[in-house]
Design a protein around this motif. Structure first.
Motif, mmCIF file in Angstrom:
data_model
loop_
_atom_site.group_PDB
_atom_site.id
_atom_site.type_symbol
_atom_site.label_atom_id
_atom_site.label_comp_id
_atom_site.label_asym_id
_atom_site.label_seq_id
_atom_site.Cartn_x
_atom_site.Cartn_y
_atom_site.Cartn_z
ATOM 1 N N ALA A 1 0.823 -1.188 0.000
ATOM 2 C CA ALA A 1 0.000 0.000 0.000
ATOM 3 C C ALA A 1 0.873 1.259 0.000
ATOM 4 C CB ALA A 1 -0.927 -0.006 1.202
ATOM 5 N N TYR A 2 1.981 1.252 0.769
ATOM 6 C CA TYR A 2 2.856 2.426 0.800
ATOM 7 C C TYR A 2 3.536 2.659 -0.542
ATOM 8 C CZ TYR A 2 2.479 3.048 5.863
ATOM 9 O OH TYR A 2 2.031 3.297 7.123
ATOM 10 N N LEU A 3 3.890 1.555 -1.232
ATOM 11 C CA LEU A 3 4.524 1.685 -2.541
ATOM 12 C C LEU A 3 3.555 2.337 -3.527
ATOM 13 C CD1 LEU A 3 6.938 1.206 -4.386
ATOM 14 C CD2 LEU A 3 6.054 -1.102 -4.822
ATOM 15 N N SER A 4 2.311 1.914 -3.519
ATOM 16 C CA SER A 4 1.294 2.528 -4.393
ATOM 17 C C SER A 4 1.087 3.991 -4.033
ATOM 18 C CB SER A 4 -0.033 1.778 -4.266
ATOM 19 O OG SER A 4 0.110 0.466 -4.751
ATOM 20 N N GLN A 5 1.106 4.277 -2.747
ATOM 21 C CA GLN A 5 0.958 5.654 -2.279
ATOM 22 C C GLN A 5 2.132 6.513 -2.768
ATOM 23 O OE1 GLN A 5 0.773 5.831 1.995
ATOM 24 N NE2 GLN A 5 -0.320 7.768 1.979
ATOM 25 N N ALA A 6 3.338 5.952 -2.727
ATOM 26 C CA ALA A 6 4.529 6.670 -3.188
ATOM 27 C C ALA A 6 4.444 6.953 -4.681
ATOM 28 C CB ALA A 6 5.783 5.872 -2.865
ATOM 29 N N ARG A 7 4.011 5.959 -5.457
ATOM 30 C CA ARG A 7 3.884 6.144 -6.907
ATOM 31 C C ARG A 7 2.820 7.194 -7.232
ATOM 32 N NH1 ARG A 7 4.473 -0.016 -8.174
ATOM 33 N NH2 ARG A 7 6.720 -0.075 -8.526
ATOM 34 N N ALA A 8 1.686 7.082 -6.547
ATOM 35 C CA ALA A 8 0.600 8.036 -6.802
ATOM 36 C C ALA A 8 1.049 9.458 -6.478
ATOM 37 C CB ALA A 8 -0.632 7.661 -5.979
ATOM 38 N N ALA A 9 1.771 9.626 -5.388
ATOM 39 C CA ALA A 9 2.261 10.955 -5.017
ATOM 40 C C ALA A 9 3.249 11.472 -6.064
ATOM 41 C CB ALA A 9 2.913 10.922 -3.643
ATOM 42 N N ARG A 10 4.157 10.618 -6.495
ATOM 43 C CA ARG A 10 5.174 11.024 -7.467
ATOM 44 C C ARG A 10 4.555 11.400 -8.804
ATOM 45 N NH1 ARG A 10 7.776 8.060 -11.290
ATOM 46 N NH2 ARG A 10 7.182 6.080 -10.359
ATOM 47 N N ARG A 18 7.342 15.326 -4.345
ATOM 48 C CA ARG A 18 8.615 14.678 -4.018
ATOM 49 C C ARG A 18 8.634 14.283 -2.543
ATOM 50 N NH1 ARG A 18 14.235 16.901 -2.789
ATOM 51 N NH2 ARG A 18 15.645 15.371 -3.664
ATOM 52 N N GLU A 19 8.304 15.223 -1.692
ATOM 53 C CA GLU A 19 8.303 14.984 -0.248
ATOM 54 C C GLU A 19 7.273 13.918 0.140
ATOM 55 O OE1 GLU A 19 7.005 17.575 3.588
ATOM 56 O OE2 GLU A 19 8.265 18.574 2.095
ATOM 57 N N GLU A 20 6.073 13.984 -0.435
ATOM 58 C CA GLU A 20 5.020 13.006 -0.138
ATOM 59 C C GLU A 20 5.442 11.602 -0.563
ATOM 60 O OE1 GLU A 20 1.467 14.369 -2.051
ATOM 61 O OE2 GLU A 20 1.390 16.204 -0.851
ATOM 62 N N SER A 21 6.038 11.487 -1.732
ATOM 63 C CA SER A 21 6.475 10.194 -2.232
ATOM 64 C C SER A 21 7.577 9.608 -1.358
ATOM 65 C CB SER A 21 6.962 10.339 -3.679
ATOM 66 O OG SER A 21 7.337 9.082 -4.204
ATOM 67 N N LEU A 22 8.549 10.427 -0.985
ATOM 68 C CA LEU A 22 9.637 9.936 -0.130
ATOM 69 C C LEU A 22 9.144 9.546 1.258
ATOM 70 C CD1 LEU A 22 12.504 12.368 -1.136
ATOM 71 C CD2 LEU A 22 12.311 9.922 -1.678
ATOM 72 N N ARG A 23 8.158 10.251 1.770
ATOM 73 C CA ARG A 23 7.582 9.904 3.074
ATOM 74 C C ARG A 23 6.921 8.518 3.009
ATOM 75 N NH1 ARG A 23 5.879 14.672 4.581
ATOM 76 N NH2 ARG A 23 4.125 14.641 3.147
ATOM 77 N N ALA A 24 6.195 8.226 1.923
ATOM 78 C CA ALA A 24 5.560 6.918 1.755
ATOM 79 C C ALA A 24 6.609 5.819 1.577
ATOM 80 C CB ALA A 24 4.599 6.950 0.570
ATOM 81 N N VAL A 25 7.680 6.104 0.829
ATOM 82 C CA VAL A 25 8.770 5.129 0.654
ATOM 83 C C VAL A 25 9.419 4.830 1.997
ATOM 84 C CG1 VAL A 25 11.090 4.800 -0.311
ATOM 85 C CG2 VAL A 25 9.226 5.634 -1.768
ATOM 86 N N ALA A 26 9.664 5.846 2.798
ATOM 87 C CA ALA A 26 10.280 5.645 4.124
ATOM 88 C C ALA A 26 9.386 4.795 5.015
ATOM 89 C CB ALA A 26 10.558 6.996 4.779
ATOM 90 N N SER A 27 8.088 5.009 4.975
ATOM 91 C CA SER A 27 7.157 4.206 5.770
ATOM 92 C C SER A 27 7.183 2.748 5.323
ATOM 93 C CB SER A 27 5.733 4.749 5.654
ATOM 94 O OG SER A 27 5.651 6.037 6.186
ATOM 95 N N ALA A 28 7.227 2.531 3.999
ATOM 96 C CA ALA A 28 7.283 1.158 3.475
ATOM 97 C C ALA A 28 8.605 0.493 3.815
ATOM 98 C CB ALA A 28 7.071 1.169 1.965
ATOM 99 N N ALA A 29 9.699 1.232 3.709
ATOM 100 C CA ALA A 29 11.030 0.662 3.998
ATOM 101 C C ALA A 29 11.172 0.309 5.475
ATOM 102 C CB ALA A 29 12.117 1.637 3.578
ATOM 103 N N ALA A 30 10.473 1.005 6.346
ATOM 104 C CA ALA A 30 10.512 0.683 7.778
ATOM 105 C C ALA A 30 9.876 -0.670 8.040
ATOM 106 C CB ALA A 30 9.791 1.764 8.575
ATOM 107 N N ILE A 31 8.941 -1.080 7.206
ATOM 108 C CA ILE A 31 8.304 -2.399 7.352
ATOM 109 C C ILE A 31 9.197 -3.474 6.757
ATOM 110 C CG2 ILE A 31 6.306 -3.803 6.687
ATOM 111 C CD1 ILE A 31 4.695 -1.139 6.659
ATOM 112 N N GLN A 32 9.606 -3.280 5.510
ATOM 113 C CA GLN A 32 10.494 -4.238 4.852
ATOM 114 C C GLN A 32 11.163 -3.592 3.647
ATOM 115 O OE1 GLN A 32 8.721 -7.979 3.837
ATOM 116 N NE2 GLN A 32 10.434 -8.583 2.553
ATOM 117 N N PRO A 33 12.499 -3.489 3.661
ATOM 118 C CA PRO A 33 13.215 -2.921 2.515
ATOM 119 C C PRO A 33 13.019 -3.795 1.264
ATOM 120 C CG PRO A 33 14.650 -3.108 4.432
ATOM 121 C CD PRO A 33 13.388 -3.843 4.756
#
Length: 181
Positions: A1-10, A18-33
């Motif tokens: 879900a975070y990856l889709s959120q990052a793509r949609a923001a980008r 840019r900031e919204e997409s990176l925030r979603a990527v960081a949230s997803a990476a905290a779960i599993q890189p």
């Protein structure tokens, strides 16, 4: 879900995408890189992000604005035909240019368009009734006037040439013509 959120923001239209997409990527990476997250982060980092540096409230009577090329000053045109030039750094008034100083006694109406000269020493103005005035900013006096005696329809704002030596604007003579001053 975070990856889709990052793509949609980008891929979205938000100025902060840019900031919204990176925030979603960081949230997803905290779960599993994941490699997909790295690729999405790289794509997001390539975006230009517009972040508000400064903002100022404007009156409802402000009808147009222009910034100088170095972003040191900005001018706002009022509905009554006056122009205020302010410093960007602290929003202080540098110059107040009164339409009545043009000898048009307020007959030209609101400011339609503004442009700073390339050297930022002059300001070209188009008024609602068609008049063009170039203001010398150091003296707060008009250095050029065109078509301020007669009431005409508004035209586009006058533009300075890249070296500031000429002023280009639409005129009524010839009808619907272009003039270089």
């Amino acid at each position: 879900a975070y990856l889709s959120q990052a793509r949609a923001a980008r891929l979205g239209l938000s100025l902060e995408r840019r900031e919204e997409s990176l925030r979603a990527v960081a949230s997803a990476a905290a779960i599993q890189p994941a490699t997909e997250l790295r690729d999405e982060a790289i794509a997001a980092l390539a975006l230009t992000d517009f972040v508000r540096e400064r903002s100022w409230p404007l009156s409802e009577d402000v009808v147009t604005q222009a910034f100088d090329r170095q972003l040191l000053h900005y001018a706002i045109g009022w509905a009554n035909g006056d122009i205020v030039v302010r410093r960007v750094s602290d929003n202080q008034v540098v110059q107040w240019l009164y339409q009545t100083n043009v000898d048009a006694t307020g007959r030209q109406g609101a400011v339609n368009g503004l442009e700073f000269s390339p050297d930022d020493e002059r300001l070209s103005v188009r008024y609602q009734k068609g008049g063009i005035v170039v203001w010398d900013l150091a003296s707060a006096r008009p250095s050029f006037r065109h078509a301020i005696e007669d009431l005409r329809h508004p035209l586009s704002r006058p533009r300075f040439s890249s070296d500031g030596r000429f002023l280009i604007g639409t005129t009524y003579l010839p009808r619907g013509g272009l003039a270089i001053f």
